[in-house]
Design a protein around this motif. Structure first.
Motif, PDB file in Angstrom:
ATOM      1  N   CYS A 309      42.302  30.521  48.362  1.00  0.00           N
ATOM      2  CA  CYS A 309      42.069  30.222  49.765  1.00  0.00           C
ATOM      3  C   CYS A 309      40.672  29.631  49.893  1.00  0.00           C
ATOM      4  CB  CYS A 309      42.186  31.479  50.615  1.00  0.00           C
ATOM      5  SG  CYS A 309      41.817  31.192  52.372  1.00  0.00           S
ATOM      6  N   GLY A 310      40.580  28.361  50.258  1.00  0.00           N
ATOM      7  CA  GLY A 310      39.290  27.727  50.439  1.00  0.00           C
ATOM      8  C   GLY A 310      38.621  28.220  51.713  1.00  0.00           C
ATOM      9  N   ILE A 311      37.415  28.732  51.579  1.00  0.00           N
ATOM     10  CA  ILE A 311      36.638  29.207  52.730  1.00  0.00           C
ATOM     11  C   ILE A 311      35.218  28.673  52.576  1.00  0.00           C
ATOM     12  CG2 ILE A 311      35.781  31.197  54.021  1.00  0.00           C
ATOM     13  CD1 ILE A 311      38.058  32.842  52.780  1.00  0.00           C
ATOM     14  N   VAL A 312      34.790  27.813  53.474  1.00  0.00           N
ATOM     15  CA  VAL A 312      33.469  27.183  53.386  1.00  0.00           C
ATOM     16  C   VAL A 312      32.741  27.367  54.706  1.00  0.00           C
ATOM     17  CG1 VAL A 312      32.244  24.977  53.221  1.00  0.00           C
ATOM     18  CG2 VAL A 312      34.089  25.511  51.617  1.00  0.00           C
ATOM     19  N   VAL A 313      31.474  27.776  54.612  1.00  0.00           N
ATOM     20  CA  VAL A 313      30.620  27.959  55.788  1.00  0.00           C
ATOM     21  C   VAL A 313      29.660  26.777  55.869  1.00  0.00           C
ATOM     22  CG1 VAL A 313      29.016  29.484  56.979  1.00  0.00           C
ATOM     23  CG2 VAL A 313      30.743  30.450  55.440  1.00  0.00           C
ATOM     24  N   ALA A 314      29.609  26.135  57.022  1.00  0.00           N
ATOM     25  CA  ALA A 314      28.718  24.987  57.208  1.00  0.00           C
ATOM     26  C   ALA A 314      28.051  25.077  58.563  1.00  0.00           C
ATOM     27  CB  ALA A 314      29.491  23.675  57.089  1.00  0.00           C
ATOM     28  N   GLY A 315      26.862  24.514  58.653  1.00  0.00           N
ATOM     29  CA  GLY A 315      26.141  24.463  59.914  1.00  0.00           C
ATOM     30  C   GLY A 315      25.609  23.067  60.149  1.00  0.00           C
ATOM     31  N   ALA A 316      25.396  22.714  61.411  1.00  0.00           N
ATOM     32  CA  ALA A 316      24.892  21.377  61.728  1.00  0.00           C
ATOM     33  C   ALA A 316      24.041  21.419  62.981  1.00  0.00           C
ATOM     34  CB  ALA A 316      26.042  20.393  61.909  1.00  0.00           C
ATOM     35  N   VAL A 317      23.032  20.566  62.993  1.00  0.00           N
ATOM     36  CA  VAL A 317      22.232  20.331  64.181  1.00  0.00           C
ATOM     37  C   VAL A 317      22.762  19.055  64.814  1.00  0.00           C
ATOM     38  CG1 VAL A 317      19.933  19.862  65.082  1.00  0.00           C
ATOM     39  CG2 VAL A 317      20.222  21.471  63.191  1.00  0.00           C
ATOM     40  N   THR A 318      23.291  19.147  66.017  1.00  0.00           N
ATOM     41  CA  THR A 318      23.993  18.008  66.632  1.00  0.00           C
ATOM     42  C   THR A 318      23.363  17.635  67.964  1.00  0.00           C
ATOM     43  OG1 THR A 318      25.608  19.567  67.561  1.00  0.00           O
ATOM     44  CG2 THR A 318      26.173  18.493  65.477  1.00  0.00           C
ATOM     45  N   ASP A 319      22.037  17.537  67.986  1.00  0.00           N
ATOM     46  CA  ASP A 319      21.337  17.107  69.196  1.00  0.00           C
ATOM     47  C   ASP A 319      21.149  15.592  69.164  1.00  0.00           C
ATOM     48  OD1 ASP A 319      21.084  19.744  69.974  1.00  0.00           O
ATOM     49  OD2 ASP A 319      19.151  19.983  68.943  1.00  0.00           O
ATOM     50  N   GLY A 320      21.249  14.963  70.314  1.00  0.00           N
ATOM     51  CA  GLY A 320      20.968  13.535  70.403  1.00  0.00           C
ATOM     52  C   GLY A 320      22.071  12.675  69.845  1.00  0.00           C
ATOM     53  N   ASP A 321      21.683  11.479  69.381  1.00  0.00           N
ATOM     54  CA  ASP A 321      22.632  10.496  68.863  1.00  0.00           C
ATOM     55  C   ASP A 321      23.286  11.011  67.584  1.00  0.00           C
ATOM     56  OD1 ASP A 321      23.678   8.109  67.421  1.00  0.00           O
ATOM     57  OD2 ASP A 321      22.771   7.049  69.115  1.00  0.00           O
ATOM     58  N   PRO A 322      24.613  10.846  67.428  1.00  0.00           N
ATOM     59  CA  PRO A 322      25.296  11.346  66.227  1.00  0.00           C
ATOM     60  C   PRO A 322      24.734  10.824  64.911  1.00  0.00           C
ATOM     61  CG  PRO A 322      26.899  10.822  67.919  1.00  0.00           C
ATOM     62  CD  PRO A 322      25.571  10.347  68.437  1.00  0.00           C
ATOM     63  N   LYS A 323      24.142   9.650  64.919  1.00  0.00           N
ATOM     64  CA  LYS A 323      23.599   9.128  63.662  1.00  0.00           C
ATOM     65  C   LYS A 323      22.425   9.959  63.163  1.00  0.00           C
ATOM     66  CE  LYS A 323      20.290   5.642  65.394  1.00  0.00           C
ATOM     67  NZ  LYS A 323      20.218   6.154  66.761  1.00  0.00           N
ATOM     68  N   ASP A 324      21.874  10.819  64.029  1.00  0.00           N
ATOM     69  CA  ASP A 324      20.761  11.679  63.645  1.00  0.00           C
ATOM     70  C   ASP A 324      21.208  13.102  63.320  1.00  0.00           C
ATOM     71  OD1 ASP A 324      18.927   9.604  64.119  1.00  0.00           O
ATOM     72  OD2 ASP A 324      18.889  10.060  66.264  1.00  0.00           O
ATOM     73  N   TRP A 325      22.517  13.372  63.397  1.00  0.00           N
ATOM     74  CA  TRP A 325      23.010  14.713  63.097  1.00  0.00           C
ATOM     75  C   TRP A 325      22.973  14.969  61.603  1.00  0.00           C
ATOM     76  CZ3 TRP A 325      28.138  14.843  66.426  1.00  0.00           C
ATOM     77  CH2 TRP A 325      27.792  14.701  67.783  1.00  0.00           C
ATOM     78  N   ASN A 326      22.696  16.211  61.228  1.00  0.00           N
ATOM     79  CA  ASN A 326      22.662  16.606  59.821  1.00  0.00           C
ATOM     80  C   ASN A 326      23.328  17.970  59.654  1.00  0.00           C
ATOM     81  OD1 ASN A 326      20.812  14.573  58.259  1.00  0.00           O
ATOM     82  ND2 ASN A 326      19.794  14.940  60.221  1.00  0.00           N
ATOM     83  N   ALA A 327      23.927  18.167  58.487  1.00  0.00           N
ATOM     84  CA  ALA A 327      24.662  19.396  58.222  1.00  0.00           C
ATOM     85  C   ALA A 327      24.214  20.022  56.910  1.00  0.00           C
ATOM     86  CB  ALA A 327      26.168  19.137  58.181  1.00  0.00           C
ATOM     87  N   VAL A 328      24.465  21.337  56.781  1.00  0.00           N
ATOM     88  CA  VAL A 328      24.170  22.079  55.558  1.00  0.00           C
ATOM     89  C   VAL A 328      25.394  22.908  55.183  1.00  0.00           C
ATOM     90  CG1 VAL A 328      22.709  23.815  54.460  1.00  0.00           C
ATOM     91  CG2 VAL A 328      21.715  22.244  56.126  1.00  0.00           C
ATOM     92  N   ILE A 329      25.821  22.799  53.934  1.00  0.00           N
ATOM     93  CA  ILE A 329      26.845  23.694  53.415  1.00  0.00           C
ATOM     94  C   ILE A 329      26.139  24.980  53.022  1.00  0.00           C
ATOM     95  CG2 ILE A 329      28.687  24.022  51.733  1.00  0.00           C
ATOM     96  CD1 ILE A 329      29.110  21.753  53.793  1.00  0.00           C
ATOM     97  N   MET A 330      26.482  26.076  53.695  1.00  0.00           N
ATOM     98  CA  MET A 330      25.729  27.316  53.570  1.00  0.00           C
ATOM     99  C   MET A 330      26.324  28.279  52.549  1.00  0.00           C
ATOM    100  SD  MET A 330      25.212  27.688  57.692  1.00  0.00           S
ATOM    101  CE  MET A 330      24.234  29.178  57.651  1.00  0.00           C
ATOM    102  N   GLU A 331      27.652  28.284  52.420  1.00  0.00           N
ATOM    103  CA  GLU A 331      28.282  29.212  51.479  1.00  0.00           C
ATOM    104  C   GLU A 331      29.678  28.721  51.128  1.00  0.00           C
ATOM    105  OE1 GLU A 331      29.651  33.926  50.999  1.00  0.00           O
ATOM    106  OE2 GLU A 331      28.687  33.251  52.848  1.00  0.00           O
ATOM    107  N   ASP A 332      30.046  28.911  49.859  1.00  0.00           N
ATOM    108  CA  ASP A 332      31.437  28.780  49.438  1.00  0.00           C
ATOM    109  C   ASP A 332      31.951  30.201  49.265  1.00  0.00           C
ATOM    110  OD1 ASP A 332      33.887  28.312  48.331  1.00  0.00           O
ATOM    111  OD2 ASP A 332      33.139  27.496  46.443  1.00  0.00           O
ATOM    112  N   ALA A 333      32.738  30.656  50.242  1.00  0.00           N
ATOM    113  CA  ALA A 333      33.227  32.034  50.247  1.00  0.00           C
ATOM    114  C   ALA A 333      34.696  32.108  49.837  1.00  0.00           C
ATOM    115  CB  ALA A 333      33.037  32.648  51.631  1.00  0.00           C
ATOM    116  N   SER A 334      35.189  31.105  49.139  1.00  0.00           N
ATOM    117  CA  SER A 334      36.593  31.033  48.745  1.00  0.00           C
ATOM    118  C   SER A 334      36.991  32.248  47.912  1.00  0.00           C
ATOM    119  CB  SER A 334      36.853  29.756  47.959  1.00  0.00           C
ATOM    120  OG  SER A 334      36.480  28.617  48.719  1.00  0.00           O
ATOM    121  N   VAL A 335      38.265  32.642  48.035  1.00  0.00           N
ATOM    122  CA  VAL A 335      38.752  33.832  47.343  1.00  0.00           C
ATOM    123  C   VAL A 335      40.147  33.569  46.776  1.00  0.00           C
ATOM    124  CG1 VAL A 335      37.443  35.478  48.733  1.00  0.00           C
ATOM    125  CG2 VAL A 335      39.719  34.783  49.484  1.00  0.00           C
TER     126      VAL A 335
END
Length: 465
Positions: A309-335
């Protein structure tokens, strides 16, 4: 080099044993083994544990020839650290405890100072553990250096601070796990400028191979020699349960070939992600104010033989124009879950750990059951069902483009997830089974970045009034 505690009259017999090696002795009947050991003098018997040439595997002994760099590539547990420690001994020690060796000023370079100290110096296969009592160096913590009885020194350096190598000079160096350094090229270059003392300065590199430019360039250099071994080569010193587990989990995978077989892998043709590209995404910083989601790709069935079972935790800062958005893969919690309840609980636990705003799950196979199972555990979970209408590669391409733009980072190395990513090509997935972890990653970044950006750009209908 005459080993410590070995009288001259014992050298002939000891050198014969070293040429024959421990393999020769282990194949003999017990009576012959005892006869051989009884034939050694007390000094030779005391020295035998420290005669590495007797115990070493072939890949742990330096090749002959006029080389400058010796690269020892091997799988996890293949004995690379022991080989590096023993090479340092061979360079620094002389014919007696106070006699000078070939090298007097050594550099020890690891990814961090802690790893130099805890692995290369104080580790189970580190320099101190390998050294006989009368030749054992002293660790001067305030100066971050080892000092031998004969006056030789070894200075510790961190690959996080390549500029620290600007100025010092050496006649030998041991470099550990070069392929995973974040600043590998800068640190390697600074070390080469400092490796300038003595008649023939040399260095040894001990590393699990990764597809990074600096390692490939070193291997192409004419003055480089290599030895190689898989994890299995050192199986006599490894727990059988460890070998069974990693064989079962990684045999036949790209990650297994790299981490267990010690093979330097090139990128798959048409791959959406590359190992070198993923290496560049590492970050130690998590931005404030991220929206966090947990994405789930449930297995089709729920028993012991099911896909993961693929389980992935991700976060993103989505302020302003989408071209300035950035994300971080925080954990692979797959089991690997034998029941839907197990993967549902793992997903909700991951959401709790990271304070996730939502759980997103693909429902092509499980339908309403996916949400039902999650809500049985947490009735108030914020949930969104997603349904795949395109193939895996088509769904993954927009996400791969975010990586190319440098807008996605990984909080650490996610080996199994990244192995799947590097097997995802324009033609489809080229690995075994299903790329469950990649699917979860794609759903996470689609939820955070792709779908909101599309909505943000969608023109709004004007109303007449």
């Amino acid at each position: 080099m005459q080993p410590a505690h070995v009288p001259k009259e014992s050298l002939t017999l000891t050198q014969h044993a070293m040429r024959s090696g421990a393999d020769w002795l282990s194949c003999k009947p017990k009576s012959e083994q005892e006869a051989f050991l009884n034939s050694l003098s007390d000094g030779a018997l005391m020295a035998l544990p420290y005669l590495f040439e007797f115990w070493a595997l072939p890949h742990q002994l330096p090749p002959d020839g006029d080389w400058r760099t010796w690269v020892i590539m091997g799988g996890r547990g293949a004995g690379k650290t022991r080989a590096g420690s023993e090479w340092v001994r061979a360079e620094v020690e002389g014919g007696s405890p106070l006699a000078a060796g070939r090298a007097q000023r050594m550099a020890l370079v690891g990814e961090t100072f802690d790893q130099v100290r805890d692995v290369m110096i104080f580790g189970d296969s580190g320099i101190l553990a390998c050294s006989p009592p009368d030749r054992r160096p002293v660790w001067e913590a305030s100066k971050r250096r080892l000092v031998w009885p004969n006056g030789a020194t070894a200075q510790a350096f961190s690959a996080h601070e390549p500029e620290a190598l600007r100025g010092p000079q050496f006649d030998a160096a041991w470099v550990d796990e070069l392929a995973k350094w974040k600043k590998a090229e800068e640190t390697w270059d600074m070390l080469q400028f400092g490796l300038r003392l003595g008649r023939h300065p040399r260095q040894v590199v001990t590393t699990t191979p990764r597809n990074v430019a600096v390692l490939k360039q070193i291997l192409k250099t004419p003055s480089t020699v290599t030895t190689h071994a898989a994890t299995e080569a050192n199986r006599a010193w490894l727990a059988e349960s460890f070998l069974e587990e990693v064989r079962a989990r990684y045999a036949g995978t790209r990650l297994g070939r790299q981490e267990l077989d010690g093979v330097l892998l090139e990128d798959a043709e048409g791959a959406l992600w590359t190992l070198s590209g993923l290496e560049a995404t590492r970050t130690d910083d998590l931005p404030e104010g991220m929206r966090v989601v947990v994405a789930v790709d449930p297995p089709v069935t729920g028993h012991a033989g099911s896909d993961e079972c693929g389980i992935v935790v991700a976060g993103a800062v989505t302020d302003g124009d989408p071209k300035d958005w950035n994300a971080v893969i925080m954990e692979d919690a797959s089991v690997s879950a034998s029941s839907p309840t197990q993967w549902a609980r793992a997903a909700l636990d991951a959401a709790a750990r990271h304070g996730a705003d939502r759980v997103v799950a693909e429902v092509n196979q499980g339908g309403d059951l996916v949400e039902t199972v999650l809500r049985q555990i947490d009735p108030l979970v914020s949930f969104r069902a997603v349904r795949a209408t395109k193939g895996k590669s088509a769904r993954a391409e927009p996400v791969a483009a975010l990586y190319e733009q440098g807008r996605v980072q990984h909080a650490r190395a996610f080996d199994v997830l990244e192995d799947q990513m590097c097997r995802m090509t324009l033609r489809g997935y080229e690995g075994k089974g299903s790329p469950d972890r990649v699917d979860a990653l794609v759903w996470a970044l689609t939820e955070l970045m792709i779908d909101p950006a599309a909505h943000w750009r969608r023109p709004r209908m004007r109303t007449l009034g």
